[in-house]
Every structure is written in C-alpha cells, then in structure tokens.
Design a protein around this motif. Structure first.
Motif, PDB file in Angstrom:
ATOM      1  N   GLN A  73      47.520  27.612  42.552  1.00 45.10           N
ATOM      2  CA  GLN A  73      47.202  28.751  41.626  1.00 45.10           C
ATOM      3  C   GLN A  73      46.332  29.767  41.762  1.00 45.10           C
ATOM      4  O   GLN A  73      45.486  30.259  41.318  1.00 45.10           O
ATOM      5  N   ARG A  74      46.297  29.925  43.340  1.00 48.51           N
ATOM      6  CA  ARG A  74      45.122  30.840  44.035  1.00 48.51           C
ATOM      7  C   ARG A  74      45.251  32.387  43.323  1.00 48.51           C
ATOM      8  O   ARG A  74      44.596  32.953  43.303  1.00 48.51           O
ATOM      9  N   HIS A  75      46.554  32.598  43.399  1.00 45.12           N
ATOM     10  CA  HIS A  75      47.018  33.805  43.132  1.00 45.12           C
ATOM     11  C   HIS A  75      46.491  34.082  41.485  1.00 45.12           C
ATOM     12  O   HIS A  75      45.680  35.345  41.205  1.00 45.12           O
ATOM     13  N   ALA A  76      46.716  33.225  40.429  1.00 42.28           N
ATOM     14  CA  ALA A  76      46.261  33.440  39.078  1.00 42.28           C
ATOM     15  C   ALA A  76      44.846  33.454  39.142  1.00 42.28           C
ATOM     16  O   ALA A  76      44.098  34.148  38.343  1.00 42.28           O
ATOM     17  N   PHE A  80      42.510  36.585  37.866  1.00 40.87           N
ATOM     18  CA  PHE A  80      41.607  36.241  36.709  1.00 40.87           C
ATOM     19  C   PHE A  80      40.057  36.698  37.300  1.00 40.87           C
ATOM     20  O   PHE A  80      39.549  37.569  36.385  1.00 40.87           O
ATOM     21  N   TRP A  81      39.821  36.815  38.440  1.00 39.97           N
ATOM     22  CA  TRP A  81      38.351  37.302  38.902  1.00 39.97           C
ATOM     23  C   TRP A  81      38.322  38.654  38.862  1.00 39.97           C
ATOM     24  O   TRP A  81      37.276  39.386  38.597  1.00 39.97           O
ATOM     25  N   GLN A  82      39.522  39.260  39.314  1.00 37.88           N
ATOM     26  CA  GLN A  82      39.738  40.760  39.461  1.00 37.88           C
ATOM     27  C   GLN A  82      39.557  41.462  38.006  1.00 37.88           C
ATOM     28  O   GLN A  82      38.838  42.329  37.802  1.00 37.88           O
ATOM     29  N   LEU A  83      40.333  40.753  36.989  1.00 38.60           N
ATOM     30  CA  LEU A  83      40.339  41.184  35.665  1.00 38.60           C
ATOM     31  C   LEU A  83      38.742  40.924  35.151  1.00 38.60           C
ATOM     32  O   LEU A  83      38.174  41.682  34.372  1.00 38.60           O
TER      33      LEU A  83
END
Length: 127
Positions: A73-76, A80-83
């Motif tokens: 789930q590293r992309h998700a 999340f951190w970018q958002l």
C-alpha cells in the motif's frame, strides 16, 4: 483430642503468625526481615523488566509482520501524505490571507479620520 486441636489452631492464629498481616509476618510491618524486603523488591523489578521486554518484543514482531502489507500500500500511503501536505499548505495560505485582510481593514479604519480638515461649529452663531 479434637478440643486440643482447636485450641492449638486458635493459639496459632492469635499469635505472631496471624493471617491478618500482623507485625511478625515476613516482609510486612516494621518487624519484617530486611533481606526478604530487598528480595521481594528485586523480584518485582525483574518481573516488571520481563513484562516490558516481552511487550517490546511483541511490538517488534508486529512491525516486522506489517512490512509486507505496508509495502503493498505504499502508493496509497504516499498519496495520503501528499494530500496532507497540500491541505496543510492551503490552510497556512488561507490563514495568512485572513491575517492580511484583517490588517488591511484595520489600516482602512485608521485612515478614515483626516486631521485638520474639520471646523468647529459654534452653536451661538447659528441662531
């Protein structure tokens, strides 16, 4: 014989080794053995240390077992951190914009009175 046992039992409980935790009981009260107090404190510290060590060990095993799930789930997680970072930046920007608007409105209120451009009207001259 039965009567004699009862008397011995009563004497034992009323004496120095009573179950109510009297001063003669080992480890309790001012008359307790200091060696037993030290050993009981040491045993308590050992048990607390073992409990903490066991808890940390279980925590480490849990983190190791979570690595494959987090890798999938590293992309998700990255999204999340970018958002979150964008939302924080927008919040700071809107906060700064609000402060600037407040400062501008405060400056406009101060400039509404112009010194020296007014006359006093004498009430006696009007009549």
């Amino acid at each position: 014989m039965n009567q004699q046992r009862k008397q011995m039992y009563i004497r034992f409980n009323q004496g120095r080794h009573s179950a109510s935790g009297g001063p003669g009981q080992p480890g309790g009260g001012p008359g307790g053995n200091w060696l037993s107090k030290i050993l009981s404190l040491f045993l308590l510290l050992v048990m607390v240390g073992l409990a903490i060590t066991f808890g940390v060990f279980i925590l480490i095993i849990g983190v190791i077992l979570m690595i494959p799930l987090l890798w999938k789930q590293r992309h998700a997680i990255r999204q999340f951190w970018q958002l979150r970072k964008q939302a924080k930046a927008q919040f700071e920007e809107s906060k700064n914009r609000y402060k600037e608007q407040q400062q501008q409105s405060y400056d406009r209120e101060d400039n509404t009175v112009i010194d020296g451009e007014y006359e006093e009207v004498d009430e006696s001259k009007k009549k």
